[in-house]
Motif scaffolding. Structure first.
Motif, short mmCIF file in Angstrom:
data_model
loop_
_atom_site.label_atom_id
_atom_site.label_comp_id
_atom_site.label_asym_id
_atom_site.label_seq_id
_atom_site.Cartn_x
_atom_site.Cartn_y
_atom_site.Cartn_z
N ARG A 149 37.34 57.23 48.01
CA ARG A 149 37.79 56.14 48.87
C ARG A 149 37.69 54.80 48.17
NH1 ARG A 149 38.12 57.31 54.29
NH2 ARG A 149 37.43 59.38 54.89
N VAL A 150 36.68 54.63 47.35
CA VAL A 150 36.47 53.37 46.65
C VAL A 150 37.40 53.26 45.44
CG1 VAL A 150 34.78 52.00 45.36
CG2 VAL A 150 34.10 53.15 47.45
N ILE A 151 37.67 54.37 44.80
CA ILE A 151 38.54 54.35 43.62
C ILE A 151 40.01 54.32 44.03
CG2 ILE A 151 39.27 55.65 41.59
CD1 ILE A 151 36.34 56.60 41.37
N GLY A 152 40.39 55.13 44.99
CA GLY A 152 41.77 55.15 45.46
C GLY A 152 42.68 55.94 44.54
N LYS A 153 43.91 56.12 44.99
CA LYS A 153 44.89 56.84 44.17
C LYS A 153 45.21 56.04 42.93
CE LYS A 153 47.16 59.42 47.80
NZ LYS A 153 48.43 59.73 48.47
N GLN A 154 45.08 56.68 41.79
CA GLN A 154 45.32 56.08 40.48
C GLN A 154 44.50 54.81 40.26
OE1 GLN A 154 49.56 55.58 40.16
NE2 GLN A 154 49.92 57.78 40.02
N GLY A 155 43.36 54.71 40.95
CA GLY A 155 42.46 53.58 40.74
C GLY A 155 42.91 52.28 41.36
N ARG A 156 43.85 52.34 42.28
CA ARG A 156 44.41 51.10 42.84
C ARG A 156 43.40 50.31 43.66
NH1 ARG A 156 50.12 53.69 44.50
NH2 ARG A 156 51.03 53.66 42.42
N ILE A 157 42.59 50.98 44.46
CA ILE A 157 41.61 50.26 45.27
C ILE A 157 40.55 49.65 44.37
CG2 ILE A 157 39.83 50.50 47.04
CD1 ILE A 157 41.62 52.60 48.37
N ALA A 158 40.10 50.40 43.36
CA ALA A 158 39.11 49.87 42.41
C ALA A 158 39.65 48.63 41.70
CB ALA A 158 38.71 50.94 41.41
N LYS A 159 40.91 48.67 41.30
CA LYS A 159 41.53 47.52 40.64
C LYS A 159 41.59 46.33 41.59
CE LYS A 159 44.43 50.24 37.55
NZ LYS A 159 45.79 50.68 37.25
N ALA A 160 41.94 46.58 42.84
CA ALA A 160 42.03 45.50 43.82
C ALA A 160 40.66 44.87 44.07
CB ALA A 160 42.61 46.03 45.13
N ILE A 161 39.62 45.71 44.15
CA ILE A 161 38.27 45.18 44.32
C ILE A 161 37.89 44.29 43.14
CG2 ILE A 161 35.81 45.82 44.33
CD1 ILE A 161 36.65 48.35 45.93
N ARG A 162 38.20 44.75 41.94
CA ARG A 162 37.88 43.96 40.75
C ARG A 162 38.64 42.63 40.73
NH1 ARG A 162 37.90 49.44 38.02
NH2 ARG A 162 35.69 49.86 37.70
N VAL A 163 39.90 42.65 41.14
CA VAL A 163 40.70 41.42 41.17
C VAL A 163 40.11 40.42 42.16
CG1 VAL A 163 42.95 40.47 41.86
CG2 VAL A 163 42.84 42.47 40.37
N VAL A 164 39.77 40.87 43.34
CA VAL A 164 39.20 39.98 44.36
C VAL A 164 37.87 39.41 43.88
CG1 VAL A 164 38.17 39.92 46.67
CG2 VAL A 164 40.35 41.06 46.32
N MET A 165 37.03 40.25 43.31
CA MET A 165 35.73 39.79 42.84
C MET A 165 35.88 38.81 41.68
SD MET A 165 33.62 41.09 44.92
CE MET A 165 32.12 40.62 44.06
N ARG A 166 36.77 39.11 40.76
CA ARG A 166 36.98 38.23 39.60
C ARG A 166 37.55 36.88 40.05
NH1 ARG A 166 38.30 42.10 35.95
NH2 ARG A 166 40.30 42.31 36.96
N ALA A 167 38.48 36.90 41.00
CA ALA A 167 39.06 35.65 41.51
C ALA A 167 38.01 34.80 42.21
CB ALA A 167 40.21 35.96 42.46
N ALA A 218 34.76 34.85 41.65
CA ALA A 218 33.82 34.35 40.64
C ALA A 218 34.45 33.22 39.83
CB ALA A 218 33.39 35.48 39.72
N THR A 219 35.74 33.32 39.56
CA THR A 219 36.42 32.30 38.76
C THR A 219 36.42 30.95 39.46
OG1 THR A 219 37.83 33.98 37.77
CG2 THR A 219 38.61 31.72 37.63
N ARG A 220 36.49 30.97 40.77
CA ARG A 220 36.47 29.72 41.54
C ARG A 220 35.18 28.93 41.32
NH1 ARG A 220 39.00 29.94 47.37
NH2 ARG A 220 41.12 29.65 46.66
#
Length: 84
Positions: free
Chosen positions: A52-70, A72-74
């Motif tokens: 559930r956390v990784i998602g199909k082809q890692g899409r959910i994991a990538k989305a989590i990383r994008v949100v967290m990185r964004a 933190a960047t702020r």
């Protein structure tokens, strides 16, 4: 706006607990920043919830990383999210 590693940890916990069936098993460990200034957040979930956390082809994991990185960047932080 998130400003500290604790705030980022809380955000990651909130996101992950919303995705899994066993929210009590969700843990986040925060490493000290490395020489490059990158703080690593380690996300731990129950084995049954890993998909559930990784998602199909890692899409959910990538989305989590994008949100967290964004987030933190702020606040001029550098983070990396590892799903363990």
């Amino acid at each position: 706006m998130c400003r500290t590693a604790t705030d980022l940890k809380d955000l990651l916990l909130t996101i992950a607990r919303g995705l899994v069936e066993n929210p009590d098993a969700v843990r986040v460990e925060v490493d000290e920043p490395d020489e490059g200034g990158v703080t690593v957040l380690h996300l731990h979930v129950a084995d049954d919830d890993m998909g559930r956390v990784i998602g199909k082809q890692g899409r959910i994991a990538k989305a989590i990383r994008v949100v967290m990185r964004a987030t933190a960047t702020r606040s001029n932080d550098k983070i990396s999210v590892e799903i363990d």
